[in-house]
Design an enzyme around this catalytic site. Structure first.
Site, PDB file in Angstrom:
ATOM      1  NE  ARG A   1     -13.218  13.955  29.291  1.00 22.02           N
ATOM      2  CZ  ARG A   1     -13.299  12.767  28.629  1.00 22.02           C
ATOM      3  NH1 ARG A   1     -13.179  12.999  27.199  1.00 22.02           N
ATOM      4  NH2 ARG A   1     -13.288  11.625  29.102  1.00 22.02           N
TER       5      ARG A   1
ATOM      6  CE  LYS B   1     -13.661  33.671  40.004  1.00 17.85           C
ATOM      7  NZ  LYS B   1     -13.809  34.298  41.156  1.00 17.85           N
TER       8      LYS B   1
ATOM      9  CD  GLU C   1     -20.615  42.737  42.096  1.00 13.38           C
ATOM     10  OE1 GLU C   1     -19.209  43.258  41.922  1.00 13.38           O
ATOM     11  OE2 GLU C   1     -21.056  41.889  42.614  1.00 13.38           O
TER      12      GLU C   1
ATOM     13  CE  LYS D   1     -14.934  39.287  35.958  1.00 12.17           C
ATOM     14  NZ  LYS D   1     -16.223  38.545  36.435  1.00 12.17           N
TER      15      LYS D   1
ATOM     16  CD  GLU E   1     -10.492  34.775  42.925  1.00  9.75           C
ATOM     17  OE1 GLU E   1     -11.418  34.822  41.860  1.00  9.75           O
ATOM     18  OE2 GLU E   1     -10.613  34.636  44.158  1.00  9.75           O
TER      19      GLU E   1
ATOM     20  NE  ARG F   1     -11.918  36.082  37.913  1.00 12.47           N
ATOM     21  CZ  ARG F   1     -12.345  35.526  36.982  1.00 12.47           C
ATOM     22  NH1 ARG F   1     -11.638  34.824  36.146  1.00 12.47           N
ATOM     23  NH2 ARG F   1     -13.670  35.543  36.701  1.00 12.47           N
TER      24      ARG F   1
ATOM     25  CG  ASN G   1     -13.220  37.858  45.152  1.00 11.39           C
ATOM     26  OD1 ASN G   1     -14.081  37.876  44.257  1.00 11.39           O
ATOM     27  ND2 ASN G   1     -12.245  37.090  45.247  1.00 11.39           N
TER      28      ASN G   1
ATOM     29  CG  HIS H   1     -17.797  39.961  46.372  1.00 13.69           C
ATOM     30  ND1 HIS H   1     -17.551  41.431  45.687  1.00 13.69           N
ATOM     31  CD2 HIS H   1     -18.474  39.368  45.308  1.00 13.69           C
ATOM     32  CE1 HIS H   1     -18.267  41.621  44.723  1.00 13.69           C
ATOM     33  NE2 HIS H   1     -18.802  40.411  44.272  1.00 13.69           N
TER      34      HIS H   1
ATOM     35  CG  HIS I   1     -19.798  35.738  48.923  1.00 11.05           C
ATOM     36  ND1 HIS I   1     -18.697  35.393  48.734  1.00 11.05           N
ATOM     37  CD2 HIS I   1     -20.713  35.970  48.009  1.00 11.05           C
ATOM     38  CE1 HIS I   1     -18.772  35.536  47.558  1.00 11.05           C
ATOM     39  NE2 HIS I   1     -19.876  35.988  46.892  1.00 11.05           N
TER      40      HIS I   1
ATOM     41  CG  HIS J   1     -24.118  39.153  44.389  1.00 12.12           C
ATOM     42  ND1 HIS J   1     -23.223  38.263  45.041  1.00 12.12           N
ATOM     43  CD2 HIS J   1     -23.031  39.760  43.533  1.00 12.12           C
ATOM     44  CE1 HIS J   1     -21.832  38.315  44.982  1.00 12.12           C
ATOM     45  NE2 HIS J   1     -21.858  39.378  43.838  1.00 12.12           N
TER      46      HIS J   1
HETATM   47  P1  NAD Z   1     -30.739  36.864  37.779  1.00 16.11           P
HETATM   48  O1  NAD Z   1     -29.942  35.808  36.865  1.00 16.11           O
HETATM   49  O2  NAD Z   1     -31.169  35.769  38.936  1.00 16.11           O
HETATM   50  O3  NAD Z   1     -31.599  37.719  37.417  1.00 16.11           O
HETATM   51  C1  NAD Z   1     -32.120  38.630  38.018  1.00 16.11           C
HETATM   52  C2  NAD Z   1     -33.947  38.379  37.857  1.00 16.11           C
HETATM   53  O4  NAD Z   1     -33.917  39.565  36.340  1.00 16.11           O
HETATM   54  C3  NAD Z   1     -34.224  37.289  37.358  1.00 16.11           C
HETATM   55  O5  NAD Z   1     -35.709  36.994  37.694  1.00 16.11           O
HETATM   56  C4  NAD Z   1     -34.315  37.244  35.765  1.00 16.11           C
HETATM   57  O6  NAD Z   1     -35.218  36.621  35.043  1.00 16.11           O
HETATM   58  C5  NAD Z   1     -34.680  38.942  35.533  1.00 16.11           C
HETATM   59  N1  NAD Z   1     -34.282  39.233  34.250  1.00 16.11           N
HETATM   60  C6  NAD Z   1     -32.954  39.055  33.706  1.00 16.11           C
HETATM   61  N2  NAD Z   1     -32.970  39.946  32.783  1.00 16.11           N
HETATM   62  C7  NAD Z   1     -33.818  40.590  32.586  1.00 16.11           C
HETATM   63  C8  NAD Z   1     -34.451  41.544  31.507  1.00 16.11           C
HETATM   64  N3  NAD Z   1     -33.485  42.000  30.620  1.00 16.11           N
HETATM   65  N4  NAD Z   1     -35.608  42.207  31.866  1.00 16.11           N
HETATM   66  C9  NAD Z   1     -36.580  41.669  32.748  1.00 16.11           C
HETATM   67  N5  NAD Z   1     -36.251  40.551  33.841  1.00 16.11           N
HETATM   68  C10 NAD Z   1     -34.726  40.376  33.441  1.00 16.11           C
HETATM   69  O7  NAD Z   1     -29.511  37.557  38.709  1.00 16.11           O
HETATM   70  P2  NAD Z   1     -28.158  38.218  38.236  1.00 16.11           P
HETATM   71  O8  NAD Z   1     -28.010  39.261  39.433  1.00 16.11           O
HETATM   72  O9  NAD Z   1     -28.229  38.653  37.132  1.00 16.11           O
HETATM   73  O10 NAD Z   1     -27.049  37.004  38.702  1.00 16.11           O
HETATM   74  C11 NAD Z   1     -26.855  36.427  39.877  1.00 16.11           C
HETATM   75  C12 NAD Z   1     -25.984  35.310  39.823  1.00 16.11           C
HETATM   76  O11 NAD Z   1     -24.720  35.597  39.068  1.00 16.11           O
HETATM   77  C13 NAD Z   1     -25.675  34.689  41.048  1.00 16.11           C
HETATM   78  O12 NAD Z   1     -26.128  33.134  40.928  1.00 16.11           O
HETATM   79  C14 NAD Z   1     -24.151  34.937  41.377  1.00 16.11           C
HETATM   80  O13 NAD Z   1     -23.475  33.897  41.984  1.00 16.11           O
HETATM   81  C15 NAD Z   1     -23.701  34.979  39.921  1.00 16.11           C
HETATM   82  N6  NAD Z   1     -22.561  35.637  39.659  1.00 16.11           N
HETATM   83  C16 NAD Z   1     -21.480  35.190  38.855  1.00 16.11           C
HETATM   84  C17 NAD Z   1     -20.419  35.609  38.560  1.00 16.11           C
HETATM   85  C18 NAD Z   1     -19.345  35.100  37.904  1.00 16.11           C
HETATM   86  O14 NAD Z   1     -18.265  35.682  37.584  1.00 16.11           O
HETATM   87  N7  NAD Z   1     -19.758  34.007  36.910  1.00 16.11           N
HETATM   88  C19 NAD Z   1     -20.284  37.098  39.289  1.00 16.11           C
HETATM   89  C20 NAD Z   1     -21.137  37.718  39.982  1.00 16.11           C
HETATM   90  C21 NAD Z   1     -22.436  36.948  40.196  1.00 16.11           C
HETATM   91  N1  GLY Z   2     -16.974  38.014  40.027  1.00 15.41           N
HETATM   92  C1  GLY Z   2     -15.700  37.686  40.450  1.00 15.41           C
HETATM   93  C2  GLY Z   2     -14.837  37.294  39.263  1.00 15.41           C
HETATM   94  O1  GLY Z   2     -15.334  37.020  38.385  1.00 15.41           O
HETATM   95  O2  GLY Z   2     -13.724  37.023  39.756  1.00 15.41           O
END
Ligand code: NAD
Ligand code: GLY
Length: 358
Positions: free
Chosen positions: A120, A142, A184, A226, A236, A240, A244, A247, A251, A264
């Protein structure tokens, strides 16, 4: 180095930002942790930074179980979560043992989901390594995995105890990831800060060549914006949602390409321009401002045109099903000027008519 505080009462935490911070990781670890931790990373990131971070954690007194998962969105699955719970059991993590996410948004969302749910909730530490994770996903709590019928549907709001952003790691990031994340970054300018937008217009070359001072400045400004939004609306309920911007359509573009064709940020870039056009059509936003937004995105460079796989009927269906839609109405973030947006509802019929006329 700069430190930004996210003020959320007992769940407050610091975001430390600067070059080379992974080398000083022990300086930023919160007190009161048990001496066993689960380090989650993906195979690409592990190759560059896994050994460095493991040994820093060991020097800080932790026994480290490292779980290296394959890179990619498919990782945010029930199967991966199960493997990580097994690793947590095998390594005898207790309620004060941290889960440490070293990677992009995929690793951060998955590891955060494990941290939120194992026993938990155990302490969670974010070490984001993509620009997207540094300016967005590592801050705000998130966390989620995907359900086969919907992305990020199984999740929680679960804040980390600290976020350590080492901007030097961006030098190994593939250029396409850097470009996609700039959508972003630009988003923050449109939703909240016109002078930040101006700064990006004047400095895109320096951003894209990863000049230390410039990168630090933009990551700091995005995290400040942020943090402020999350402090005011952690779960949200309203405000918040401005995060989006771009988005809703973004999406749908990602989903229509089966999450393979567009990253993305690439989808969000197009989504921001479509939202801008919708705002122009409603008399809210000036054409000249929309042109500035398109020009800045193109300077990254990012594509701003709807993709070939775009199907209006299917896209509107996806937007109605999106977790941000409510009672059949689609929620849109529309720009009023660079630096200010508003939330508007739009019916699927009106949206479809608008999109068919684009
Ligand atoms: P990712 O985590 O897939 O990373 C992209 C690629 O870069 C991967 O192949 C990774 O191995 C590589 N990589 C990462 N850091 C590196 C580095 N320093 N050097 C070399 N390679 C590196 O993609 P992302 O764009 O970081 O994240 C996308 C995800 O984030 C999605 O699942 C999305 O839903 C999520 N997201 C979450 C939130 C949130 O608020 N939680 C917000 C936006 C996006
Ligand atoms: N990436 C959108 C949020 O964190 O609310």
């Amino acid at each position: 180095m700069r430190t930004i505080k996210v003020g959320l009462d007992k769940r407050s935490y610091d975001i430390h930002i600067g070059p080379g911070l992974l080398d000083r990781l022990e300086d930023f670890l919160p007190p009161g942790l048990s001496p066993r931790c689960l380090l989650v990373t993906d195979a690409h990131v592990d190759r560059y930074y896994g050994r460095q971070v493991s040994s820093k954690l060991e020097q800080a007194g932790f026994s480290v179980a490292k779980a290296v998962v394959p890179p990619g969105e498919a990782l945010k699955s029930f199967a991966s979560a199960r493997e990580l719970y097994d690793a947590a059991f095998d390594h005898k993590l207790d309620r004060k043992s941290p889960v440490v996410a070293l990677g992009g948004g995929v690793v951060g969302d998955l590891a955060g989901f494990i941290a939120a749910t194992y026993m938990r909730g155990v302490p969670f530490i974010q070490l984001p390594t993509t620009l997207l994770a540094q300016v967005d996903s590592s801050v705000g709590g998130k966390v989620a995995i995907n359900h086969p019928r919907g992305k990020n549907i199984i999740g929680a709001f679960y804040q980390p105890q600290v976020v350590v952003i080492d901007t030097s790691v961006l030098h190994t990031l593939p250029p396409r990831e850097l470009r996609a994340a700039m959508a972003e970054v630009i988003k923050y300018g449109v939703i909240e800060d016109a002078s930040f937008f101006d700064y990006l217009e004047g400095n895109m070359d320096r951003v894209m060549s990863l000049e230390d001072a410039v990168i630090q400045k933009i990551v700091v400004r995005c995290c400040e914006i942020k943090a402020e939004i999350v402090e005011n609306d952690e779960k949200e309920a309203g405000l918040r949602a401005v995060l989006n911007f771009g988005h809703t359509v973004g999406h749908a573009i990602e989903a229509l390409g089966n999450y393979q064709l567009r990253k993305h940020g690439e989808a969000v870039a197009v989504g921001m321009v479509v939202a801008g056009r919708l705002a122009v059509s409603r008399g809210l936003f000036k054409d000249a401002e929309l042109n500035r937004l398109s020009r800045l995105l193109k300077s990254v460079p990012l594509d701003t045109e709807l993709p070939a796989e775009w199907d209006v009927q299917r896209a509107v269906e996806l937007m109605v099903q999106d977790k941000k839609a409510y009672q059949g109405e689609i929620n849109f973030v529309l720009p009023e000027t660079i630096g200010r947006v508003r939330l508007e509802k739009i019916s699927p019929e009106e949206l479809k008519a608008f999109l068919l006329n684009l």
